[in-house]
Design a protein around this motif. Sequence first.
Motif, PDB file in Angstrom:
ATOM      1  N   ALA A   1      17.430  14.118  -7.819  1.00 34.63           N
ATOM      2  CA  ALA A   1      17.904  13.409  -6.636  1.00 34.63           C
ATOM      3  C   ALA A   1      17.577  14.286  -5.430  1.00 34.63           C
ATOM      4  CB  ALA A   1      19.405  13.168  -6.726  1.00 34.63           C
ATOM      5  N   ASP A   2      17.054  13.680  -4.392  1.00 34.07           N
ATOM      6  CA  ASP A   2      16.608  14.452  -3.224  1.00 34.07           C
ATOM      7  C   ASP A   2      17.707  15.355  -2.675  1.00 34.07           C
ATOM      8  OD1 ASP A   2      14.477  11.802  -1.870  1.00 34.07           O
ATOM      9  OD2 ASP A   2      14.081  13.402  -3.326  1.00 34.07           O
ATOM     10  N   SER A   3      18.931  14.868  -2.665  1.00 36.44           N
ATOM     11  CA  SER A   3      20.024  15.612  -2.054  1.00 36.44           C
ATOM     12  C   SER A   3      20.439  16.839  -2.864  1.00 36.44           C
ATOM     13  CB  SER A   3      21.239  14.708  -1.872  1.00 36.44           C
ATOM     14  OG  SER A   3      21.688  14.232  -3.128  1.00 36.44           O
ATOM     15  N   LEU A   4      19.944  16.932  -4.107  1.00 34.94           N
ATOM     16  CA  LEU A   4      20.373  18.014  -4.992  1.00 34.94           C
ATOM     17  C   LEU A   4      19.285  19.056  -5.241  1.00 34.94           C
ATOM     18  CD1 LEU A   4      22.294  15.868  -7.615  1.00 34.94           C
ATOM     19  CD2 LEU A   4      23.220  17.102  -5.645  1.00 34.94           C
ATOM     20  N   LYS A   5      18.094  18.785  -4.756  1.00 40.08           N
ATOM     21  CA  LYS A   5      17.002  19.737  -4.961  1.00 40.08           C
ATOM     22  C   LYS A   5      17.363  21.093  -4.365  1.00 40.08           C
ATOM     23  CE  LYS A   5      13.242  16.358  -5.069  1.00 40.08           C
ATOM     24  NZ  LYS A   5      12.054  15.822  -4.370  1.00 40.08           N
ATOM     25  N   GLY A   6      17.094  22.118  -5.143  1.00 40.67           N
ATOM     26  CA  GLY A   6      17.377  23.467  -4.675  1.00 40.67           C
ATOM     27  C   GLY A   6      18.712  24.006  -5.153  1.00 40.67           C
ATOM     28  N   ARG A   7      19.640  23.137  -5.490  1.00 40.84           N
ATOM     29  CA  ARG A   7      20.946  23.600  -5.983  1.00 40.84           C
ATOM     30  C   ARG A   7      21.094  23.392  -7.485  1.00 40.84           C
ATOM     31  NH1 ARG A   7      25.678  21.478  -4.603  1.00 40.84           N
ATOM     32  NH2 ARG A   7      24.895  19.411  -3.998  1.00 40.84           N
ATOM     33  N   PHE A   8      20.505  22.312  -8.009  1.00 44.71           N
ATOM     34  CA  PHE A   8      20.627  21.980  -9.421  1.00 44.71           C
ATOM     35  C   PHE A   8      19.283  22.192 -10.119  1.00 44.71           C
ATOM     36  CE2 PHE A   8      24.361  18.729  -9.250  1.00 44.71           C
ATOM     37  CZ  PHE A   8      25.105  19.628  -8.491  1.00 44.71           C
ATOM     38  N   THR A   9      19.338  22.669 -11.352  1.00 45.45           N
ATOM     39  CA  THR A   9      18.133  22.866 -12.147  1.00 45.45           C
ATOM     40  C   THR A   9      18.341  22.305 -13.538  1.00 45.45           C
ATOM     41  OG1 THR A   9      17.601  24.893 -10.941  1.00 45.45           O
ATOM     42  CG2 THR A   9      16.468  24.522 -13.034  1.00 45.45           C
ATOM     43  N   ILE A  10      17.430  21.439 -13.966  1.00 45.55           N
ATOM     44  CA  ILE A  10      17.493  20.871 -15.300  1.00 45.55           C
ATOM     45  C   ILE A  10      16.468  21.556 -16.185  1.00 45.55           C
ATOM     46  CG2 ILE A  10      15.835  19.006 -14.846  1.00 45.55           C
ATOM     47  CD1 ILE A  10      17.638  17.187 -16.593  1.00 45.55           C
TER      48      ILE A  10
END
Length: 123
Positions: free
Chosen positions: A60-69
């Motif tokens: 999700a664009d808003s989560l890029k940089g904070r979440f890693t799968i």
Amino acid sequence: QVQLVESGGGLVQAGGSLRLSCAASGSISRINAMGWYRQAPGKQRELVASITSGGTTEYADSLKGRFTISMDNAKNTVYLQMNSLKPEDTAVYYCNAGATYYNSRYYTRGGFWGQGTQVTVSS
């Protein structure tokens, strides 16, 4: 059939981190892709991140940089590393898997959901 078991949710302060895990089991021939969705109270379920067995990821664009799968193909397990958590990340997080599995008669494809794990971020 395929069963998904999630773990790692809990209560964390804003700015903290959590790591979610989801293990798939059952009559699995191949996991094609796995992902995480979340649903906050009063809101629709939304995609957080997904990953294919080949390693292609989507966020999700808003989560890029904070979440890693990430995914361990040998263990049929997907992980979600969540950093710099915010109160608005509070939600039930659901694991999803697309798999080729044996249904007692033949191999077929299907999508499956975990039971969800609660993530609560306090301010």
